[in-house]
Design a protein around this motif. Structure first.
Motif, PDB file in Angstrom:
ATOM      1  N   HIS A 287      39.863 -38.338  49.219  1.00  0.00           N
ATOM      2  CA  HIS A 287      39.416 -38.237  50.603  1.00  0.00           C
ATOM      3  C   HIS A 287      39.364 -36.796  51.098  1.00  0.00           C
ATOM      4  O   HIS A 287      38.563 -36.460  51.963  1.00  0.00           O
ATOM      5  CB  HIS A 287      40.342 -39.055  51.513  1.00  0.00           C
ATOM      6  N   ARG A 288      40.210 -35.936  50.548  1.00  0.00           N
ATOM      7  CA  ARG A 288      40.264 -34.555  51.040  1.00  0.00           C
ATOM      8  C   ARG A 288      39.404 -33.621  50.210  1.00  0.00           C
ATOM      9  O   ARG A 288      38.493 -32.972  50.712  1.00  0.00           O
ATOM     10  CB  ARG A 288      41.720 -34.075  51.051  1.00  0.00           C
ATOM     11  N   ARG A 289      39.706 -33.522  48.937  1.00  0.00           N
ATOM     12  CA  ARG A 289      38.979 -32.593  48.075  1.00  0.00           C
ATOM     13  C   ARG A 289      37.674 -33.164  47.534  1.00  0.00           C
ATOM     14  O   ARG A 289      36.873 -32.439  46.968  1.00  0.00           O
ATOM     15  CB  ARG A 289      39.870 -32.165  46.904  1.00  0.00           C
ATOM     16  N   PRO A 336      27.905 -39.427  48.964  1.00  0.00           N
ATOM     17  CA  PRO A 336      27.794 -38.147  49.670  1.00  0.00           C
ATOM     18  C   PRO A 336      28.991 -37.251  49.382  1.00  0.00           C
ATOM     19  O   PRO A 336      30.108 -37.723  49.146  1.00  0.00           O
ATOM     20  CB  PRO A 336      27.768 -38.568  51.147  1.00  0.00           C
ATOM     21  N   ASP A 337      28.758 -35.939  49.373  1.00  0.00           N
ATOM     22  CA  ASP A 337      29.821 -34.942  49.182  1.00  0.00           C
ATOM     23  C   ASP A 337      30.504 -35.039  47.820  1.00  0.00           C
ATOM     24  O   ASP A 337      31.673 -34.688  47.688  1.00  0.00           O
ATOM     25  CB  ASP A 337      30.896 -35.060  50.276  1.00  0.00           C
ATOM     26  N   SER A 353      38.252 -52.427  57.645  1.00  0.00           N
ATOM     27  CA  SER A 353      38.042 -52.851  59.030  1.00  0.00           C
ATOM     28  C   SER A 353      38.183 -51.696  60.015  1.00  0.00           C
ATOM     29  O   SER A 353      37.626 -51.749  61.117  1.00  0.00           O
ATOM     30  CB  SER A 353      39.017 -53.973  59.386  1.00  0.00           C
ATOM     31  N   ASP A 354      38.934 -50.654  59.653  1.00  0.00           N
ATOM     32  CA  ASP A 354      39.037 -49.469  60.521  1.00  0.00           C
ATOM     33  C   ASP A 354      38.033 -48.382  60.117  1.00  0.00           C
ATOM     34  O   ASP A 354      38.169 -47.227  60.494  1.00  0.00           O
ATOM     35  CB  ASP A 354      40.459 -48.902  60.511  1.00  0.00           C
ATOM     36  N   GLU A 355      37.035 -48.781  59.313  1.00  0.00           N
ATOM     37  CA  GLU A 355      35.904 -47.940  58.917  1.00  0.00           C
ATOM     38  C   GLU A 355      36.308 -46.730  58.059  1.00  0.00           C
ATOM     39  O   GLU A 355      35.705 -45.663  58.152  1.00  0.00           O
ATOM     40  CB  GLU A 355      35.119 -47.484  60.151  1.00  0.00           C
ATOM     41  N   THR A 356      37.300 -46.925  57.210  1.00  0.00           N
ATOM     42  CA  THR A 356      37.622 -45.929  56.185  1.00  0.00           C
ATOM     43  C   THR A 356      36.784 -46.242  54.949  1.00  0.00           C
ATOM     44  O   THR A 356      36.692 -47.397  54.531  1.00  0.00           O
ATOM     45  CB  THR A 356      39.114 -45.971  55.819  1.00  0.00           C
TER      46      THR A 356
END
Length: 383
Positions: A287-289, A336-337, A353-356
């Motif tokens: 998620h970060r790199r 993407p990315d 459900s929390d759009e992650t």
């Protein structure tokens, strides 16, 4: 007359002869090219350094190649199967389960670790079959059954394990407390012995202990807690202990251990209580790199969670979890990315459900479809 070409061949005949020659050479190359039998992720012990790392492994009819990444064109190494010996289970490492050893004709040992029991059994069966076929000069062909090499031919540990896992008539999994810890989805060694005798699989307790030890040696059972682990490391003839303090669990169960907090309240991990629906390695984007790493995923239902782990570290502590209730799972064509190196094909996305957003890659399109179907089902039915 021109010096070019054969005096008795027209240009069209020369072209056709050249095409036939190329086809013949291509057919020769196809015959010489090793037949690929199986591929997938495994954890491998380094031959120089002692570190364990995830590699992409390709089994051919004459050797095993391993790659740093699935996308790499050149392997890190190749293990010839001619004269090789495969040992499974390999118990050279007390803290690692599901390990098998491949020893070459030059006495070089290579250690591989699977992420779950079914995966190890599949690799071991195919590698052994490839070695046998190579020695006998015949083509590789899979066999549908497998027999234990440690017990009489009349004993099929795989079939016995299926009976033990039966929800109604099998060994009952329990929640047991020992030494200030709570063990979920486990049972005692005595419970296994009692079940084997009650189902007429063994005539007496010593015979039942030998059967249970065979199941343990083959990786179908795993020790839980200090007493049973000491029994395994002790090297006795019967490593399964017929004692109330010796705990064990099924290799593909939802086993987990709970400790105590400072106020002696049990740390309840609801998300681990579900049955395991599917497990295996996938490539996951961070998620970060935004880099991609191989992770072991375990999908559970009721509650609906998928946990991911570093496959070189074991299943005790997950790196993270995804609550699947109400999630959307779809196949995607690109991410993407994406960084580090191109990841192409067999991609899918989980949107919680929390759009992650989680982006994953399977090894094959068939595997991707299986994961999407399993996760979708859990997301609709699980809590």
């Amino acid at each position: 007359m021109s010096n070019c070409g054969h005096p008795y061949f027209t240009t069209t005949e020369q072209e056709e002869e050249a095409k036939q020659l190329l086809r013949h050479r291509h057919q020769q190359l196809e015959v010489m090219e090793p037949k690929q039998i199986k591929e997938g992720y495994l954890v491998k012990k380094g031959t120089v350094l002692n570190s364990w790392k995830v590699v992409w492994v390709v089994l051919s009819d004459d050797g095993v190649e391993f790659f740093k990444r699935k996308a790499d064109s050149a392997p890190k190494g190749m293990i010839p199967l001619k004269g090789a010996v495969l040992t499974s289970p390999c118990q050279d490492f007390s803290k690692r389960t599901l390990v098998f050893k491949l020893s070459t004709a030059k006495k070089q040992d290579h250690f591989f670790q699977a992420t779950h029991l079914e995966e190890r059994e599949s690799w071991v069966k195919d590698i052994k079959r490839a070695i046998t076929c190579l020695q006998g000069g015949v083509k590789f062909a899979r066999k549908s059954t497998r027999r234990s090499i440690r017990l009489p031919d009349t004993i099929n540990l795989s079939e016995l394990y299926i009976l033990m896992r039966d929800q109604e008539n099998g060994v009952k999994e329990q929640k047991l407390e020992k030494d200030r810890r709570v063990y979920n989805h486990c049972f005692t060694g005595g419970t296994v012995v009692d079940w084997l005798i009650s189902k007429d699989k063994a005539r007496n307790r010593p015979e039942a202990l030998m059967l249970a030890t065979g199941l343990l040696n083959e990786g179908f059972l795993q020790p839980a807690g200090d007493v049973s682990k000491e029994g395994v490391e002790g090297g006795a003839v019967s490593t399964v202990l017929d004692e109330p303090n010796a705990l064990y669990y099924f290799a593909d169960s939802g086993f987990f251990c709970e400790g105590y907090s400072s106020d002696e309240d049990v740390i309840v991990k609801e998300e681990f209580r579900g049955n395991i629906i599917k497990q295996g390695c996938l490539l996951k984007q961070g998620h970060r790199r935004k880099n991609w790493k191989v992770r072991k995923f375990i999908l559970r239902n009721d509650p609906a969670y998928i946990h991911y782990y570093d496959p070189t570290k074991g299943d005790e502590y997950p790196l993270g979890s995804i609550h699947l209730r109400g999630s959307v799972i779809t196949a995607v064509e690109f991410v993407p990315d994406a960084k580090r190196y191109d990841v192409d094909g067999n991609l899918f996305e989980i949107i919680t459900s929390d759009e992650t957003h989680y982006f994953l890659q399977a090894a094959t399109s068939e595997e991707r479809n299986e994961w999407i179907k399993a996760i979708h089902a859990v997301s609709k039915t699980g809590k």
